[in-house]
Scaffold this active site. Structure first.
Site, mmCIF file in Angstrom:
data_model
loop_
_atom_site.group_PDB
_atom_site.id
_atom_site.type_symbol
_atom_site.label_atom_id
_atom_site.label_comp_id
_atom_site.label_asym_id
_atom_site.label_seq_id
_atom_site.Cartn_x
_atom_site.Cartn_y
_atom_site.Cartn_z
ATOM 1 N N HIS A 300 -86.961 24.436 -98.737
ATOM 2 C CA HIS A 300 -86.969 24.751 -97.304
ATOM 3 C C HIS A 300 -87.947 25.887 -97.014
ATOM 4 O O HIS A 300 -88.763 25.799 -96.083
ATOM 5 C CB HIS A 300 -85.542 25.129 -96.875
ATOM 6 C CG HIS A 300 -85.387 25.562 -95.462
ATOM 7 N ND1 HIS A 300 -84.692 24.839 -94.516
ATOM 8 C CD2 HIS A 300 -85.823 26.671 -94.808
ATOM 9 C CE1 HIS A 300 -84.712 25.472 -93.360
ATOM 10 N NE2 HIS A 300 -85.394 26.595 -93.515
ATOM 11 N N GLU A 301 -87.871 26.957 -97.811
ATOM 12 C CA GLU A 301 -88.743 28.109 -97.567
ATOM 13 C C GLU A 301 -90.200 27.794 -97.887
ATOM 14 O O GLU A 301 -91.108 28.261 -97.188
ATOM 15 C CB GLU A 301 -88.257 29.313 -98.377
ATOM 16 C CG GLU A 301 -86.851 29.787 -98.025
ATOM 17 C CD GLU A 301 -86.665 30.055 -96.539
ATOM 18 O OE1 GLU A 301 -87.620 30.513 -95.877
ATOM 19 O OE2 GLU A 301 -85.562 29.799 -96.032
ATOM 20 N N HIS A 304 -92.163 26.457 -94.999
ATOM 21 C CA HIS A 304 -92.582 27.410 -93.966
ATOM 22 C C HIS A 304 -93.952 28.023 -94.261
ATOM 23 O O HIS A 304 -94.634 28.494 -93.343
ATOM 24 C CB HIS A 304 -91.572 28.551 -93.855
ATOM 25 C CG HIS A 304 -90.306 28.208 -93.149
ATOM 26 N ND1 HIS A 304 -90.265 27.451 -91.997
ATOM 27 C CD2 HIS A 304 -89.011 28.546 -93.428
ATOM 28 C CE1 HIS A 304 -89.012 27.339 -91.589
ATOM 29 N NE2 HIS A 304 -88.234 27.982 -92.440
ATOM 30 N N ASP A 315 -88.223 26.218 -87.499
ATOM 31 C CA ASP A 315 -86.785 25.963 -87.603
ATOM 32 C C ASP A 315 -86.281 25.495 -86.244
ATOM 33 O O ASP A 315 -85.596 26.223 -85.529
ATOM 34 C CB ASP A 315 -86.036 27.231 -88.047
ATOM 35 C CG ASP A 315 -86.265 27.561 -89.508
ATOM 36 O OD1 ASP A 315 -86.224 26.631 -90.330
ATOM 37 O OD2 ASP A 315 -86.488 28.740 -89.824
#
Length: 363
Positions: A300-301, A304, A315
């Site tokens: 997920h990170e 970004h 998000d």
């Protein structure tokens, strides 16, 4: 200052796109200028019932999170704050806001603290998305929100005096050495991230079209190729701890972890940091569909970070229900859609092995 009232009309479109019932909870956001780059958001519950929602990464969050999007000449201004992933159950009271039907709250913030506005001029401000609804301290649904479009004239000299929320660390002052049990846990998470991302890349490019449609709201070849390319880039980046586009901290060097945050990314610097909860509350891998774990949190990170694959994700939504209700264009740029898709694409995990050469700096 110019205000365009779009919220009601666009909220109607959002509710239709998400197939929400007529009496579904909805938040209306009104943006106004207080002074130069200082902005006030007034958030109103325009539904018929009291709602409780997670305000992390939303208005009332005290951290330097992305509350609005800024545009200059139709080009988005780079955001220099943090994007974080938080718990979806066991949330603490300080992460939740309860708002009665018709009630409002206000949040003031300075957009120049998380964006470079020192050239001044006309800036357009707006926001939209969904905020997680909570029941018994657990994410249980989602509430759409939409703001008006606010146009302001920025005084460059005044904007230059606003302190930046994030002060970059000099590499020589990094105190969070990655060692011991946390180094071992992160090494395992990165190996698992590589396996998940590679499996997800294959599924995105040549797997079930129905399943891809479920998570990304389209089966177009261009979207499938873009999603697969991001997964491949993540697998490449996570394949080593020695170099690459990102710097990955075992612990928080900035002080933005709290009792609900698992990890966060500073996209403008391609920095990722884990919080204590990453180690204490998450398994290395979950075998439960759409549950959180260390590997998908790292994945997920990574989404970004624009250094891994550009543009970096936002998000817009958290969790399966909200993320799979986004439009195709938002799903393509929503971090949790990638984590959820990867979680639902279990690979055959290899036995532990030394990480191979060259991508992620782990400190």
């Amino acid at each position: 200052m110019k205000v365009t009232v779009l919220a009601s009309a666009i909220l109607a479109l959002i509710n239709g796109a998400l197939a929400l019932p007529a009496n579904a909870p909805t938040l209306d956001v009104t943006l106004t200028q207080v002074d130069n780059t200082r902005i006030k958001a007034t958030v109103k519950n325009i539904g018929n019932e009291e709602v409780t929602f997670v305000h992390l990464n939303f208005f009332q969050d005290a951290a330097p999170v992305k509350k609005v999007s800024l545009f200059r000449n139709a080009t988005e201004v780079e955001f220099t704050g943090i994007k974080r992933r938080y718990l979806t159950e066991g949330l603490s009271d300080d992460a939740l806001t309860t708002l009665a039907a018709g009630a409002t709250f206000e949040d003031e913030f300075d957009i120049a603290s998380t964006a470079d506005l020192t050239e001044g001029g006309t800036v357009t401000i707006r926001t939209d998305g969904v905020v997680p609804m909570a029941t018994d301290r657990k994410v249980s649904g989602y509430i759409p929100y939409q703001s008006n479009e606010l146009e302001i004239e920025v005084d460059a000299a005044k904007a230059a005096t606003v302190p930046q929320a994030i002060k970059l660390l000099d590499r020589r002052t990094k105190v969070a050495s990655c060692s011991g049990s946390r180094a071992s846990a992160l090494s395992t998470a990165l190996r698992n991230t590589v396996s998940l991302a590679n499996a997800a890349a294959s599924a995105a490019s040549s797997g079930s079209s129905a399943r891809f449609q479920e998570y990304f709201r389209t089966t177009s070849s261009s979207t499938r190729n873009a999603v697969a390319a991001r997964f491949r880039a993540i697998a490449n980046e996570a394949s080593s701890q020695s170099s690459g586009k990102t710097t990955y901290y075992c612990t928080d060097p900035y002080g933005y972890c709290d009792s609900n945050t698992l990890a966060f990314c500073l996209p403008s610097s391609n920095v990722i940091a884990n919080c204590d909860l990453y180690y204490s509350d998450l398994p290395a891998l979950t075998r439960s569909c759409h549950a959180q774990d260390q590997a998908t949190t790292s994945l997920h990170e990574f989404t970004h970070a624009p250094g891994v694959y550009s543009p970096g994700t936002d998000d817009f939504a958290y969790g399966y229900r909200a993320s799979t209700a986004l439009s195709a264009s938002q799903a393509l740029l929503n971090a949790d859609n990638y984590a959820l898709f990867a979680n639902g694409t279990p690979p055959s995990f290899p036995s532990p092995h030394p990480l191979s050469s060259a991508q992620t700096n782990m400190v």
